[in-house]
Design an enzyme around this catalytic site. Sequence first.
Site, PDB file in Angstrom:
ATOM      1  N   HIS A  70       0.837  -1.192   0.000  1.00  4.33           N
ATOM      2  CA  HIS A  70       0.000   0.000   0.000  1.00  4.33           C
ATOM      3  C   HIS A  70       0.876   1.248   0.000  1.00  4.33           C
ATOM      4  O   HIS A  70       1.912   1.304   0.673  1.00  4.33           O
ATOM      5  CB  HIS A  70      -0.941   0.005   1.202  1.00  4.33           C
ATOM      6  N   ASP A 178       0.389  -2.994   8.963  1.00  2.19           N
ATOM      7  CA  ASP A 178      -1.045  -3.302   9.053  1.00  2.19           C
ATOM      8  C   ASP A 178      -1.214  -4.814   9.225  1.00  2.19           C
ATOM      9  O   ASP A 178      -0.565  -5.598   8.526  1.00  2.19           O
ATOM     10  CB  ASP A 178      -1.770  -2.871   7.774  1.00  2.19           C
ATOM     11  N   GLU A 203       0.487  -1.205  14.393  1.00  2.00           N
ATOM     12  CA  GLU A 203      -0.539  -0.381  13.770  1.00  2.00           C
ATOM     13  C   GLU A 203      -1.705  -0.238  14.735  1.00  2.00           C
ATOM     14  O   GLU A 203      -2.091  -1.203  15.411  1.00  2.00           O
ATOM     15  CB  GLU A 203      -1.015  -1.047  12.476  1.00  2.00           C
TER      16      GLU A 203
END
Length: 278
Positions: A70, A178, A203
């Site tokens: 990401h 994440d 996270e």
Amino acid sequence: MPEIRVTPLGAGQDVGRSCILVSIAGKNVMLDCGMHMGFNDDRRFPDFSYITQNGRLTDFLDCVIISHFHLDHCGALPYFSEMVGYDGPIYMTHPTQAICPILLEDYRKIAVDKKGEANFFTSQMIKDCMKKVVAVHLHQTVQVDDELEIKAYYAGHVLGAAMFQIKVGSESVVYTGDYNMTPDRHLGAAWIDKCRPNLLITESTYATTIRDSKRCRERDFLKKVHETVERGGKGAHEPEGAHLLLHGADREGQPLLQAVHPLDQPEDPQDFRAEEHV
């Protein structure tokens, strides 16, 4: 006990631009190198000037670790390596290595070719950056040098997403990036060996969020799909409507497109229990 120093270069108090500098027992590791999608000026990238004021970045940093593809975790990587000047090893999993340059080039086209933004990396810079990548397997212990070792673990977030354990002698840090603890149709729950790290960096974007169950989210999504098809297969703004619907499903990391099944099938009440994500 040796000092462990943590310097957030991004995402310290907001979402986006994830980049954390960790100094452990004389070793310096950068964890992620993301961009902030909400800015188109110098705030887009982490402030790399905090890393060192003297000498080359490559002489100071022992390695860079990317948790997943990401852009808020990898989007500044070509800028850091090709424009700022880092020339050392970059570690990520094999799927991240395959997908990362695709997303970087896609965003470059939007930022440069369509919006005309300056001070941005080029297609060649993305290719040169990826040449510095060392791909790792899950559960593979990688010896960065004689003292520093890293190990990747399954994060359950997106394809290739990994948590990393960084060890120097008896000192260790675990960085999650994440992660997700609720298995779904194509991703399992995060998993790591039993360990006692000196420091855990995790996270926390959804740490206190309680979401509807997976079954409820899939049902709501499928109703929207059926409603769209019944209206002629177009969203509110052709062709953006359908695109936004699919993008929204993907951004949450939920494989909702695999959930196309009859809505009137028997439902188990247990499927509608709330789920807590961390």
